[in-house]
Design a protein around this motif. Structure first.
Motif, mmCIF file in Angstrom:
data_model
loop_
_atom_site.group_PDB
_atom_site.id
_atom_site.type_symbol
_atom_site.label_atom_id
_atom_site.label_comp_id
_atom_site.label_asym_id
_atom_site.label_seq_id
_atom_site.Cartn_x
_atom_site.Cartn_y
_atom_site.Cartn_z
ATOM 1 N N VAL A 73 0.867 -1.166 0.000
ATOM 2 C CA VAL A 73 0.000 0.000 0.000
ATOM 3 C C VAL A 73 0.909 1.222 0.000
ATOM 4 N N GLU A 74 0.909 1.967 -1.098
ATOM 5 C CA GLU A 74 1.779 3.136 -1.210
ATOM 6 C C GLU A 74 1.167 4.366 -0.561
ATOM 7 N N THR A 75 -0.092 4.598 -0.791
ATOM 8 C CA THR A 75 -0.789 5.713 -0.168
ATOM 9 C C THR A 75 -2.185 5.247 0.204
ATOM 10 N N ALA A 76 -2.655 5.733 1.335
ATOM 11 C CA ALA A 76 -3.990 5.358 1.790
ATOM 12 C C ALA A 76 -4.419 6.307 2.893
ATOM 13 N N PRO A 77 -5.722 6.494 3.049
ATOM 14 C CA PRO A 77 -6.191 7.314 4.164
ATOM 15 C C PRO A 77 -5.867 6.633 5.495
ATOM 16 N N LEU A 78 -5.839 7.402 6.546
ATOM 17 C CA LEU A 78 -5.495 6.889 7.874
ATOM 18 C C LEU A 78 -6.360 5.707 8.270
ATOM 19 N N THR A 79 -7.639 5.721 7.930
ATOM 20 C CA THR A 79 -8.519 4.616 8.309
ATOM 21 C C THR A 79 -8.062 3.300 7.692
#
Length: 69
Positions: A23-29
């Protein structure tokens, strides 16, 4: 980019083929979801790879996935 598919399902599919989910970028949730992170035994492999590719520990010194340095 994969949307609307649960991350645990994607991770399971990748692992069934001998791969890993990154996962390179993702929201905090999403980042807080434990199922997206590698299994603990993968950290040793990542540490060996970092050591082989960066023997002088120049790139991101003191930083390693899993809290290891």
């Amino acid at each position: 980019v994969i949307k609307d598919i649960p991350l645990p399902l994607i991770k399971k599919a990748a692992e069934s083929c001998g791969g890993l989910l990154t996962v390179e970028t993702a929201p905090l949730t999403v980042r807080k979801h434990p199922d997206i992170w590698p299994r603990p035994n993968a950290y040793a492999l990542m540490a060996r790879m970092k050591s082989a590719l960066d023997p002088q520990n120049i790139l991101n010194p003191g930083k390693m996935a899993g809290g290891q340095s």
